[in-house]
Design a protein around this motif. Structure first.
Motif, mmCIF file in Angstrom:
data_model
loop_
_atom_site.group_PDB
_atom_site.id
_atom_site.type_symbol
_atom_site.label_atom_id
_atom_site.label_comp_id
_atom_site.label_asym_id
_atom_site.label_seq_id
_atom_site.Cartn_x
_atom_site.Cartn_y
_atom_site.Cartn_z
ATOM 1 N N ASP A 85 -0.558 11.272 -5.760
ATOM 2 C CA ASP A 85 -0.503 12.261 -4.480
ATOM 3 C C ASP A 85 0.892 12.311 -3.813
ATOM 4 O O ASP A 85 1.814 11.479 -4.224
ATOM 5 N N ILE A 136 -2.361 8.819 4.006
ATOM 6 C CA ILE A 136 -3.197 7.476 3.841
ATOM 7 C C ILE A 136 -2.647 6.875 2.500
ATOM 8 O O ILE A 136 -2.655 7.660 1.447
ATOM 9 N N LYS A 177 -6.324 -1.684 12.203
ATOM 10 C CA LYS A 177 -5.633 -1.966 13.258
ATOM 11 C C LYS A 177 -4.539 -0.640 13.578
ATOM 12 O O LYS A 177 -4.028 -0.569 12.491
ATOM 13 N N PRO A 205 0.891 -1.163 0.081
ATOM 14 C CA PRO A 205 0.084 -0.149 0.108
ATOM 15 C C PRO A 205 0.854 1.367 0.015
ATOM 16 O O PRO A 205 0.387 2.284 -0.372
ATOM 17 N N TYR A 206 2.128 1.329 0.394
ATOM 18 C CA TYR A 206 3.122 2.386 0.607
ATOM 19 C C TYR A 206 4.131 2.439 -0.646
ATOM 20 O O TYR A 206 4.163 1.533 -1.392
ATOM 21 N N PRO A 248 7.074 3.391 6.891
ATOM 22 C CA PRO A 248 6.998 4.428 5.785
ATOM 23 C C PRO A 248 8.301 5.195 5.709
ATOM 24 O O PRO A 248 8.927 5.778 6.448
ATOM 25 N N GLU A 259 1.642 11.184 -1.101
ATOM 26 C CA GLU A 259 2.005 9.797 -0.517
ATOM 27 C C GLU A 259 2.423 8.834 -1.400
ATOM 28 O O GLU A 259 2.878 7.687 -1.246
ATOM 29 N N ASN A 287 0.207 7.611 -3.721
ATOM 30 C CA ASN A 287 -0.921 6.918 -4.098
ATOM 31 C C ASN A 287 -1.109 7.207 -5.518
ATOM 32 O O ASN A 287 -1.234 8.315 -5.788
ATOM 33 N N GLY A 344 -2.776 1.544 4.430
ATOM 34 C CA GLY A 344 -2.110 2.160 5.507
ATOM 35 C C GLY A 344 -2.628 3.663 5.978
ATOM 36 O O GLY A 344 -2.828 4.379 5.116
ATOM 37 N N VAL A 345 -2.233 3.857 7.177
ATOM 38 C CA VAL A 345 -2.739 5.111 7.925
ATOM 39 C C VAL A 345 -1.447 5.373 8.545
ATOM 40 O O VAL A 345 -0.722 4.836 9.546
ATOM 41 N N ASP A 346 -1.141 6.715 8.489
ATOM 42 C CA ASP A 346 0.213 7.226 9.257
ATOM 43 C C ASP A 346 -0.221 8.781 9.731
ATOM 44 O O ASP A 346 -0.475 9.587 8.848
ATOM 45 N N ARG A 405 -0.120 4.850 13.838
ATOM 46 C CA ARG A 405 0.139 4.215 12.482
ATOM 47 C C ARG A 405 -0.516 2.850 12.446
ATOM 48 O O ARG A 405 -0.908 2.194 13.486
ATOM 49 N N GLY A 406 -0.892 2.530 11.337
ATOM 50 C CA GLY A 406 -1.550 1.057 11.305
ATOM 51 C C GLY A 406 -2.123 0.968 9.884
ATOM 52 O O GLY A 406 -1.872 1.565 8.897
#
Lengths: 174, 783, 166, 294
Positions: B692, C114, C61, B48-49, B132, B694, B696, C87-89, C80-81
């Protein structure tokens, strides 16, 4: 779940997971691989089939939702070894290149001509606007559907009751 | 148009396609249609990153899930020395990430299970902990000194990939110093994706008892893929059979080797079972080879009357995380230096710098001969800027600068030798056919009423057909191509070629070439491609190279057969070989009217009645190494109307006049042009893959990466001129990509022309309605 | 990166607010749609939350770590999770200041990144949703703190257990 | 792609469906046409564990005129309204809107009520039903209730529905006087969600003044929005170039667009103004025949 579906006139009984999409059911359970899958967002229409006579995207219908219903796929177009006029028209007018969108295009075209036997170019373009073709630029697909409309009209004229008004020209295609 | 072609001399005729009967019945056989006994399914876990360190991967839950047979991670591949594979551009690329991920949707783990569903379900159980890292999506920022270094595997601690240049710097700068007029423009060719309707996929079928790997794969270049796979995996090449079955469109997307392919092969080797991997549309757009992403600055030095002197181009090429461009080895920026186009520049200097960013890897040629689209777009766009600056009509400016017919073969300042062309004739036909004078009058009237109508011209030159092998190779493999023709006793022909079509109609056009050469009909000739166990070695179908290379091979191979046939004919006619005359359909004897034999007669004799001592049979193989590339060209004209209220652009008319040399099948040529124009239209008005901050991907599927429907697409008009290639065996040049190469500039030129009264000189693609509205607004135009 | 911010005033002295916001047991439950809270230490806790925007439903999570920048004045929560393949940071900075009438003003600023399909797919919607979830979190915090202040007012002797059921 | 696994139940009556919702609540989703839900499930951003298919519930099928309104049942497909010749005279906006939704294949399955219940800010039906001042009929354990369309959209993807409730119909008031309707939409490609869209509904009293006015704004806010100021302004006025101009300037004032890849907020506002002007001018021409436009 047990389902019973009629596909191209033949009845099938199957046991499927509820999440199985109709497109995968046709391809993998029934071996009817003419129905293609080209996207994951209900955009491309490569999987178009008729469900109780209406053209739908079979990637966005559950196989269990087809229970007790009639499905027609591209494999059902040819009758007794005779290509449907729409199939011949796609061939003659070069309405296909890689062939991947073709089954879906044929089914959308088929449904369109059922509802509107004499569509204009604009109506054809609208009618197939749920089907993406990456190769042809649509010009020849439109021509093919027009040509098929003419073929079907001619066939109906020949076989059916004599037309009340006879047009001056035998062919009206452009 | 005849569907079945029993006529002799079929070259140049509208022959119905031989491949169509299976497609219109839904009986094509694409990779995903193939079901093998005991076949397993693979699904890839993706990041996802866009940039993150992998702290841990826990596959235990996935391994316990129902039906799961194997989970592969980068570490597993490392142990096999397969964690990285070479790209076609002298770079290397991760198969499954180890250490860190470098772009969103990068492949991290593979799950192999008994069913598709089980594989996808289990993939969700793989727990990956990421940390990240700072993300770089802007190539200019990537070049700043304090930018994070993305590629830790490289010795060079910078995000700069390569510098490449062509032309004479000194001479170019000299001309610029003294030029009366200099125009300069920054022009962006945005990131796009070929996105064929069928996504990529494969079935790797390793048979442990024979040691043979059969690999069904969506491949535009099966032989090259076999060789690369042999080199990477260590499997003996003769134990690998690559089958590229029907391919649902390629457009350059199916040239590279992707991580999913390698993972599936590894899985099959480990499990001894067939493993199928079919990517989703989202995976296709987000992780497989993108195209373009060029940031170009173009300068033209000219006389006051618009006659051009010199061209200077500087380019930043965003390659994403790995340079996975599918370019010939010696050309890191492809054939971009063809950027002087159709114009007689005295000097030119072209520079390209490649850059890494946290985006999907690639730089493939999307329906284009290795970056020629970027080149054609740039020059055709900036020639219009020049026309505006010097106050000359864009058609007239082009005429003043064209390379003249008598200048061919023409040596360009960046080193190309153009084979042939007649640019004035092609443009003249286009102007006449579209009614250019009338349109300009109409435009003047509309402008007086405050309406915005535009006419855009593009008179591009293409460069296609790589080889020749002395200059062109991919990973060292020379870029020739091949044909093998076998005539059976009854005069029926099977021909196999090293290329692999994906909708271009090879089964028909190559049959036409061979039938023409052998005095047979198209129906007599069966073309087979895509099975490396049967076909002779070839580099594949992309960059419009099939007709220039394999088409040449087919013709010359047939002629080689004809040479032998002539000897047999002499025997049958009971004359000396020197007295045998071939008239295109039969052999006859000089001075003996009425006495002739056909190729069918000869074929039968080749197995039944041979001259003394002659080797039986009638077949040949030909590896054709073209002496030069071919240079198709065209004149395209777009007419647009702008909706002042919404900024929407309507393409009212579009005429494409192409010159691709000798035409094999006009119907197929028109079809190719229609398709390429539609892709060019989409690029001009709809398509972009933005990211974007990040990293994405903001156009990861067909909801946001826009592909035009029949309703969006204009009605295309086509015509052509014919200037044969002097060096190609039948004078053909290739056409599949011209419309994609030539059309974007015509569209953009038309929109800019419409807005010219406001002083607009350039708009970057894609021209979304809001961009046009913004310009109108800034100039106080409103409905 | 998306940035959201806001502030609110609580009728409690700064020390009480500080005690609250640096206590994972009390801050944790302010996370909207919390399914599970697992406090690891004084500065770290793990949470499972339910994300629900219409048909988009899934579990995330999250691991949270508290860093004190300046005692009784400012702290940072790093969250973070991920979930649903995304993923969210987030970094939330909380700053406390005294108000004139003995209360505390809490300024918050949250930088959220995100990643993954949720961000890719939800282009049209994600910004609005992330903003709403963040605001909800701080609304909950504000509410929890006001209920503390009410309880303090009601039973001024006792050390209040904040009412966290809503 | 295909969804996560789930249990599938296709009840035959509304009561059964509501009973199932009572049992499963949050974990369940109702599916009718499935053309929004199934794509989300395929991408696995939605993963209900129970799918309640209401296609077999006969009482939700079709439409009928009831006193004062047209009742459009929950199983009415977009295509049904697109092709409904008999509704064209009194409810022109229905067919005008339907043809803009996705593509013919999706329109054959997707339902009007499903689209409303999905509460996408880019819902074309949301905008149209606002313009028509519709009511949403909702059934739950306590029976049926009607929700004015203005109260129905709570937030993005969030309708005013309890977990145990199902949209059973949308009720469109029968207009008085001569009716005109237009749906104007700009999309990035055919079948896309709108960059901006506007539903315009006008009926004229016998004296030529506006008796009903409705503006529904699509894709310019977290939910479909009503162009309230323009509606109030037009009521009782005649459609003239001046009133049309003034009303069209009021429409964007009720929009709350955001900057995004489809365009800036300012752009979307201006497009709404242009659409209002075009829609009203067209309707004026159709109903009055002689409006002189600048």
């Amino acid at each position: 779940m047990k389902i019973r579906v009629r596909v191209n006139g033949q009845s099938y009984e199957s046991d499927v997971e509820p999440r199985k999409l109709l497109a995968y059911y046709l391809r993998e359970d029934l071996g009817l691989t003419g129905t293609h899958i080209g996207c994951d967002t209900t955009t491309c229409g490569a999987c178009t089939v008729l469900l109780d006579g209406k053209a739908v995207k079979s990637c966005t219908v559950l196989a269990v939702q087809a229970n007790g219903r009639d499905v027609m796929t591209v494999e059902g177009l040819e009758q007794d070894g005779q290509l449907h006029p729409l199939q011949t028209a796609f061939w003659e007018e070069h309405g296909l290149q890689c062939g991947y969108c073709t089954p879906g295009m044929l089914m959308s075209g088929y449904a369109l001509l059922q509802d509107n036997p004499n569509p204009s170019e604009e109506e054809i373009r609208r009618g197939i606007s749920g089907n993406i073709c990456r190769c042809t630029g649509y010009v020849n697909i439109v021509k093919a559907i027009q040509s098929a409309a003419n073929k079907l009209a001619d066939a109906a004229e020949e076989s059916g009751d004599s037309a009340k008004e006879v047009s001056t020209s035998g062919s009206s295609s452009d | 148009m005849a569907l079945h072609q029993t006529e002799l001399r079929p070259l140049g005729k509208c022959v119905g396609r031989k491949e169509d009967p299976r497609f219109i019945r839904g009986k094509g056989r694409y990779v995903d249609d193939i079901m093998l006994p005991g076949m397993l399914y693979m699904y890839l876990v993706r990041s996802p990153y866009a940039h993150a360190r992998i702290k841990s991967i826990d596959t235990s839950a996935a391994l316990q899930a129902p039906g799961v047979k194997l989970v592969i991670t980068g570490e597993d591949l490392e142990a096999m020395n397969l964690a990285w594979i070479p790209t076609m551009a002298n770079d290397q690329q991760m198969v499954l990430a180890t250490g860190k991920v470098l772009y969103q949707y990068q492949e991290v783990a593979a799950v192999i299970a008994e069913t598709r569903e089980q594989a996808v379900d289990a993939a969700q159980l793989i727990d990956i902990e990421y940390e990240p890292l700072p993300v770089v999506v802007d190539p200019f920022k990537a070049l700043e000194p304090d930018a994070p270094i993305l590629r830790e595997d490289r010795e060079k601690k910078s995000n700069h990939v390569f510098h490449w240049e062509a032309g004479d710097r000194e001479a170019t700068e000299e001309l610029f110093r003294n030029a009366p007029v200099v125009v300069k423009k920054d022009v962006r060719f945005q990131r796009v994706h070929p996105a064929p309707l069928e996504p990529c996929g494969c079935i790797a079928d390793y048979n442990p008892s024979t040691g043979k790997l059969t690999w069904y794969v969506t491949s535009q270049a099966p032989h090259a893929h076999r060789t690369v796979l042999a080199m990477v995996s260590g499997l003996p090449e003769h134990q690998i059979r690559v089958i590229s079955p029907d391919v649902g469109g390629g457009f350059g997307n199916k040239v590279p080797i992707y991580p999913g392919y390698v993972a599936a092969v590894v899985a099959s080797l480990k499990l001894g079972k067939p493993v199928k991997w079919i990517e989703t549309r989202t995976e296709n757009i987000t992780s497989t080879g993108f195209a373009r992403d060029y940031h170009m600055t173009c300068e033209i030095a000219a006389e006051e009357d618009g006659r051009v002197l010199a061209l200077r181009v500087k380019t930043i090429a965003d390659h994403g995380a790995f340079d996975a461009a599918a370019d010939p080895s010696k050309f890191p920026a492809g054939l971009f230096s063809i950027v002087t186009g159709s114009y007689d520049f005295k000097e030119a200097l072209v520079e390209v710098d490649g850059v890494y960013t946290n985006k999907a890897p690639g730089g493939v040629a999307y329906r284009c001969s290795f970056r020629v689209t970027e080149a054609a777009y740039l020059i055709e766009r900036v020639m219009d800027v020049l026309a505006r600056r010097v106050g000359v009509d864009p058609a007239e400016l082009r005429k003043r600068n064209f390379i003249r017919k008598e200048q061919f073969p023409y040596k360009s300042p960046t080193g190309w030798t153009y084979d042939s062309g007649d640019y004035e004739k092609t443009l003249a036909l286009a102007l006449e056919k579209i009614g250019y004078e009338e349109l300009r009058k109409e435009q003047a009237e509309k402008r007086a009423r405050g309406e915005f109508m535009g006419i855009g011209i593009s008179t591009f030159t293409e460069v296609v057909g790589a080889g020749p092998s002395h200059t062109f190779d991919i990973m060292g493999i020379k870029m020739f191509d091949s044909a093998q023709i076998r005539i059976h006793p009854t005069g029926k022909v099977i021909a196999r070629l090293g290329v692999r079509h994906q909708g271009q109609g090879h089964e028909t056009t190559f049959a036409q070439i061979i039938a023409e050469e052998l005095g047979l009909s198209t129906d007599d000739v069966l073309i087979e491609e895509g099975d490396t166990d049967n076909a002779p070695y070839g580099l594949g179908t992309y960059a419009s190279r099939s007709t220039p290379t394999a088409g040449g091979a087919a013709a010359l191979c047939a002629r080689r057969i004809r040479d032998k046939a002539k000897k047999i004919a002499a025997h049958l006619l009971e004359v000396g070989e020197e007295d045998v005359v071939w008239d295109g359909v039969s052999f006859s004897a000089k001075g003996l009217p009425g006495k002739s034999v056909t190729m069918k007669d000869v074929a039968f004799a080749a197995y039944t009645n041979l001259p003394e001592g002659m080797e039986p049979g009638l077949e040949a193989t030909y590896y054709y190494d073209p002496p030069n590339l071919t240079f198709p060209h065209g004149a395209y004209i777009a007419v647009v109307d702008i909706d002042k209220g919404t900024g929407a652009v309507k393409v009212r008319r579009f005429l494409a006049v192409d010159d691709c040399g000798t035409v094999i099948n006009p119907m197929i040529v028109d079809g190719q042009v229609h398709g390429g124009l539609t892709e060019g239209f989409a690029i001009a008005f709809m398509q972009d893959i933005p990211f974007d901050d990040e990293g994405n991907c903001l156009a990861p599927n067909w909801m946001d990466y826009l592909v035009p429907t029949a309703l969006d697409t204009p009605h295309w008009e086509t015509d052509r001129t014919v200037t044969p290639s002097p060096h190609h065996p039948i004078g053909a040049k290739g056409v599949g990509e011209s419309p994609n190469v030539g059309s974007p500039a015509a569209f953009v030129n038309a929109v800019v022309d419409a807005l010219a009264p406001l002083g607009v000189e350039h708009i970057d693609m894609p021209i979304f309605p809001w961009k046009v509205w913004q310009i109108l607004r800034e100039h106080g135009v409103t409905e | 990166m998306r940035t959201y911010q806001g502030d609110f005033v609580i009728d409690l002295p700064r020390s009480s607010v500080w005690a609250f916001i640096t206590d994972p047991e009390r801050v944790g439950p302010c996370i909207p749609d919390l399914l599970k809270l697992d406090v690891e230490s004084e500065t770290r806790f793990h949470a499972v939350v339910r994300v629900g925007v219409g048909p988009v439903r899934g579990k995330f999570k999250l691991s949270t770590e508290l860093t004190v920048t300046e005692p009784e004045v400012s702290a940072e929560l790093s969250i973070r999770g991920g979930g649903m393949g995304s993923g969210v940071d987030m970094k939330a900075k909380l700053t406390l200041s005294d108000t004139e009438n003995g209360g505390t003003k809490l300024d918050w600023r949250c930088d959220a990144a995100i990643s993954g399909p949720v961000a890719s797919l939800g282009g049209r919607l994600i910004d609005n949703e992330a903003k709403k979830i963040t605001e909800k979190m701080f609304n909950n915090l504000s509410k929890a703190l006001s209920s503390v202040s009410e309880q303090v007012a009601a039973t001024s002797e006792e050390t209040a257990e904040p009412g966290l059921k809503e | 792609m295909f969804p996560n696994s789930f249990e599938y139940i296709a009840p035959k009556t509304l009561m059964e469906a509501i009973e199932l919702l009572k049992q499963h609540g949050y974990d369940a989703k109702v599916v009718a046409g499935g053309q929004s839900l199934l794509p989300m499930m395929k991408l696995r951003v939605a993963a209900p564990s129970i799918l309640i298919d209401i296609n077999n519930i006969d009482e939700l099928k079709g439409w009928r005129n009831e006193s004062g309104y047209l009742r459009i049942g929950a199983l009415t497909r977009h295509a049904d309204l697109e092709h409904s010749e008999e509704l064209r005279e009194q409810y022109p906006l229905l067919a005008e809107t339907a043809v803009w939704i996705a593509d013919p294949l999706v329109r054959n399955l997707g339902t009007v009520c499903g689209s409303l219940a999905h509460a996408d800010p880019g819902s074309d039906w949301g905008a149209a039903m606002l313009a028509l001042h519709a009511q949403v009929e909702v059934a739950g354990p306590e029976g049926k209730r009607q929700v004015p369309i203005d109260d129905f959209f709570v937030d993005t993807f969030t309708p005013a529905l309890e977990e145990t409730e199902i949209v059973t119909a949308v009720l469109v008031p029968t207009p008085v006087g001569r009716v005109g309707g237009r749906y104007l939409k700009i999309e990035r490609k055919a079948g896309d969600f709108a960059i901006a869209g506007l539903a315009v509904h006008v009926s004229l009293a016998s004296d030529g003044t506006v008796a009903e006015a409705g503006f529904g704004i699509c894709a310019c806010g977290p939910i479909p929005l009503r162009g309230k100021r323009a509606e109030e302004y037009l009521l009782g006025k005649k459609l003239t170039p001046e009133t049309i101009e003034a009303a069209s300037r009021l429409v964007p004032e009720d929009a709350e667009p955001a900057d995004d890849l489809r365009g800036s907020a300012e752009y979307k506002r201006d497009v709404l103004r242009v659409f209002a002007k075009r829609g009203l001018s067209d309707i004026a021409k159709e109903l009055q025949g002689e409006v002189v436009l600048r």
